[in-house]
Enzyme design. Structure first.
Site, mmCIF file in Angstrom:
data_model
loop_
_atom_site.group_PDB
_atom_site.id
_atom_site.type_symbol
_atom_site.label_atom_id
_atom_site.label_comp_id
_atom_site.label_asym_id
_atom_site.label_seq_id
_atom_site.Cartn_x
_atom_site.Cartn_y
_atom_site.Cartn_z
ATOM 1 N N HIS A 1 11.371 -3.162 -26.419
ATOM 2 C CA HIS A 1 11.751 -1.744 -25.812
ATOM 3 C C HIS A 1 11.006 -0.709 -26.200
ATOM 4 C CE1 HIS A 1 14.722 -1.039 -22.836
ATOM 5 N NE2 HIS A 1 15.202 0.066 -23.270
ATOM 6 N N ARG B 1 7.369 -6.730 -8.358
ATOM 7 C CA ARG B 1 8.005 -7.959 -8.977
ATOM 8 C C ARG B 1 9.440 -7.793 -8.813
ATOM 9 N NH1 ARG B 1 3.893 -7.470 -13.234
ATOM 10 N NH2 ARG B 1 2.677 -9.677 -13.406
ATOM 11 N N ARG C 1 6.823 -8.965 -3.079
ATOM 12 C CA ARG C 1 6.769 -10.470 -3.505
ATOM 13 C C ARG C 1 8.170 -10.785 -3.854
ATOM 14 N NH1 ARG C 1 4.387 -12.620 -9.082
ATOM 15 N NH2 ARG C 1 6.161 -11.963 -9.887
ATOM 16 N N GLU D 1 -2.268 -18.658 -7.193
ATOM 17 C CA GLU D 1 -2.169 -18.696 -8.523
ATOM 18 C C GLU D 1 -1.798 -20.005 -8.803
ATOM 19 O OE1 GLU D 1 1.329 -16.313 -9.720
ATOM 20 O OE2 GLU D 1 2.542 -17.277 -7.984
ATOM 21 N N ASN E 1 -2.628 -14.409 -13.976
ATOM 22 C CA ASN E 1 -1.935 -14.642 -15.011
ATOM 23 C C ASN E 1 -1.604 -16.436 -14.992
ATOM 24 O OD1 ASN E 1 -1.726 -12.045 -15.370
ATOM 25 N ND2 ASN E 1 0.159 -11.783 -15.100
ATOM 26 N N ASP E 2 -1.139 -16.688 -14.001
ATOM 27 C CA ASP E 2 -0.853 -18.027 -13.761
ATOM 28 C C ASP E 2 -1.793 -18.780 -13.368
ATOM 29 O OD1 ASP E 2 2.118 -18.540 -14.351
ATOM 30 O OD2 ASP E 2 2.320 -17.092 -12.414
ATOM 31 N N ARG F 1 0.503 -19.886 -20.828
ATOM 32 C CA ARG F 1 0.307 -18.186 -20.950
ATOM 33 C C ARG F 1 1.015 -17.573 -22.088
ATOM 34 N NH1 ARG F 1 2.491 -15.883 -15.319
ATOM 35 N NH2 ARG F 1 3.003 -13.973 -16.372
ATOM 36 N N CYS G 1 -3.573 -9.181 -8.285
ATOM 37 C CA CYS G 1 -2.311 -8.360 -9.153
ATOM 38 C C CYS G 1 -2.097 -8.887 -10.167
ATOM 39 C CB CYS G 1 -1.099 -8.522 -8.248
ATOM 40 S SG CYS G 1 -0.470 -10.156 -7.863
HETATM 41 C C1 PEP Z 1 0.269 -13.714 -12.098
HETATM 42 O O1 PEP Z 1 0.783 -14.952 -12.156
HETATM 43 O O2 PEP Z 1 -0.912 -13.423 -12.309
HETATM 44 C C2 PEP Z 1 1.401 -12.807 -11.486
HETATM 45 C C3 PEP Z 1 0.978 -11.494 -10.944
HETATM 46 O O3 PEP Z 1 2.591 -13.155 -11.332
HETATM 47 P P1 PEP Z 1 3.531 -12.780 -12.695
HETATM 48 O O4 PEP Z 1 2.680 -12.544 -14.039
HETATM 49 O O5 PEP Z 1 4.674 -12.315 -12.189
HETATM 50 O O6 PEP Z 1 3.812 -14.449 -13.062
HETATM 51 MG MG MG Z 2 2.586 -15.680 -11.478
#
Ligand code: PEP
Ligand code: MG
Length: 568
Positions: free
Chosen positions: A186, A293, A329, A428, A451-452, A462, A499
């Protein structure tokens, strides 16, 4: 003498100044048994709760972060379970109010900290914070805070509470470094929002630094330099000066349209989890929202949020944004995100398991409630819906069938919505890359979730430190996947955004522009930087650069080309 201490970057930036050692008054609470009746202790407890609540209500927040911490603390204090549990301890064990309160706050904090969900785990710090502030009231002690300081300083402490951080005197606190805390704590989030450089997890900084020590805090590099020599100070003075100049320059760029020198308009939008983030993103110049999100709405609640509850939030965001895009989303829960009020089955591979769209399909009421709320909000702005974790055309068709039938219900009920609302998908998963050409024909846009996508392409979790060296979005496999996806979208006449965190990496902006990316959805703090890079770029040169990178075929070559690129 120069000492170099290492920590985790909670919030980037650099600062130079004298150390101020800060520690809260440590209260020793002994377990004293109450003689006779417990009424007096119960009364003391209640009056401490009342007076803390009163104090919070009358707090004039001079920033949004402080307002949100105050609000969160008021909500936790007003939860009857808290005071009832402490009162129960006083009655059952005949202990004093201070002991009962400390036990209860610690128990509630420990309970939150044992949860899997990182967001809820962080609520533990709030309970400890509230417990401590209530104890000061009960014991009539001034615990100290950082709200009024006389001179500029870098605060060194074992740990800062959320209320310490949110109320700190921003005119004088140049940065801080703590023994405890994690990157996603936090306190880290507050420091980022307040734009104060900060290091956490330094283990022994509060013992190694003394009041008045000369410090350089280089939060970018995770370093704290203690009593540095003249030469080092000179180098950092220049670096800090350059950063400040760059910041002032970016401040002028943030509200401009991001158009390349040869005329391609790029959307630079932001990622948000709630309305506070949206306010922050807009303040920093975002042209809209490229990823809402929505799971945070679910995670902050103790029940699946109703259609009305969701609609209120989506509608407020859509109205606030007007014609600027708001990409919502649908629920992406599972993987590392759980809900306190819903039992997820134990899975060996949660990231390959019951997650995101798969859950939405299996819980049709949850999906329907959310889509109805999103569609209703679409009547108030430029709302687009998109789906996480897609792996096949069938999933898009399934979602579209359900959306069509929800639209029909709304029509029957005479509830307005945007008939033309765009429906897109996250890219993703490796499957979605391989069939991107087909997927593009069945939806309105793509948003690449790096990210995914990075974790699935490289088969590297990750969140696992052990494979953090493998998890790298600059790997040629990931870059070629991104290029293939952008080309597939364009081939079908659709637009493609990104994103995932890679969109916020300014070293990658020029290359992604060259690959043809149309939209960058970034963290608020990167909006101005990405806009600046777009404004300074020519598309044809960026394309040539991207081609070179895509042909490189090896990570070290890619990284060398990126490092040598002056446009970053
Ligand atoms: C991603 O996977 O890049 C993404 C934006 O979704 P999240 O990070 O919420 O899994
Ligand atoms: Mg994702």
């Amino acid at each position: 003498m120069l000492k170099e201490l290492k920590g985790l970057t909670a919030s980037p930036g650099m600062a130079m100044g004298p150390a101020k050692i800060y520690s809260k008054v440590d209260l020793t609470i002994t377990k004293e048994m109450v003689e006779g009746g417990t009424e007096k202790e119960l009364e003391r407890l209640k009056s401490a709760f009342d007076s803390y609540l009163e104090k919070l209500k009358s707090t004039e927040s001079d920033n949004e972060v402080q307002a949100s911490v105050t609000q969160a603390h008021m909500e936790l204090l007003s939860d009857p379970y808290f005071i009832e549990t402490a009162s129960g301890l006083i009655k059952d064990e005949k202990v004093g109010a201070s002991w009962a309160l400390r036990e209860t706050a610690n128990q509630m904090a420990a309970m939150m900290e044992s949860l899997d969900d990182p967001y809820l785990r962080e609520r533990g710090a709030d309970y400890r914070d509230i417990g401590q502030n209530l104890l000061y009231i009960l014991e009539g002690v001034d615990g100290g805070d950082l709200s009024h300081l006389d001179e500029d300083c870098i605060v060194i402490s074992s740990e800062l509470t959320p209320s310490d951080t949110s109320t700190m005197d921003r005119a004088h606190v140049l940065g801080f470094a703590n023994d405890l805390g994690g990157k996603t704590s936090h306190v880290a989030i507050i420091a980022q929002t307040l734009d104060i450089p900060a290091l956490v997890g330094m283990k022994t900084v509060s013992q190694e630094v003394e009041e008045g020590d000369d410090l350089i805090l280089d939060a970018d590099q995770g370093l704290l330099l203690v009593n540095p020599d003249k030469e080092t100070k000179k180098v950092y003075r220049e670096k800090i000066h350059d950063r400040e100049e760059e910041r002032a320059r970016l401040e002028k760029v943030k509200d401009k349209e991001a158009v390349t020198k040869d005329g391609k308009k790029i959307e630079v939008v932001c990622n948000v989890g709630n309305l506070e983030d949206l306010k922050e993103g807009l303040k920093r110049g975002a042209d809209g929202v490229g990823l809402f999100r929505t799971e945070f709405l679910y995670m902050e609640n103790d029940h699946f949020p109703s259609e009305e509850e969701q609609f209120q939030v989506y509608q407020a965001a859509a109205s606030r944004l007007g014609q600027s895009p708001l990409l919502i989303r649908t629920l992406d829960i599972g993987g590392d995100k759980s809900l306190s009020y819903f039992d997820f089955p134990k899975e060996d591979n949660p990231f390959l398991g019951w997650r995101a769209l798969r859950i939405s399909f299996d819980l049709p009421e949850v999906f329907e409630t959310q889509v109805r709320a999103i569609l209703r909000a679409s009547a108030f702005g430029n709302v687009k819906l998109f789906l996480p974790m897609v792996v096949s055309v069938d999933e898009i068709l399934e979602a579209q069938d359900r959306i069509a039938s929800i639209k029909e219900d709304l029509r029957q009920e005479g509830i307005p919505f945007n008939e033309e609302m765009e429906v897109g998908i996250m890219i993703e998963t490796p499957a979605s890359v391989l069939i991107a050409d087909d997927l593009a024909r069945y939806c309105d846009f793509f948003s690449i979730g790096t990210n995914d996508l990075t974790q699935y392409i490289l088969a590297a979790d990750r969140g696992n430190d052990k494979v953090a060296g493998i998890y790298n979005s600059y790997q040629p496999s990931v870059l070629r996947a991104i290029k293939k996806v952008i080309d597939a979208a364009h081939g079908a006449g659709k637009w493609c955004g990104m994103c995932g965190g890679f969109a916020s990496d300014h070293r990658a902006t020029y290359m992604l522009l060259g690959m043809g990316l149309d939209e960058f959805s970034v963290v608020g703090s990167q909006v101005a930087k990405v806009k600046d890079l777009v404004l300074g770029a020519r598309l044809d040169s960026a394309q040539a650069f991207a081609e070179k990178i895509l042909a490189a075929g090896r990570l070290d070559k890619v990284e060398k080309l990126v490092a040598e690129n002056p446009i970053q």
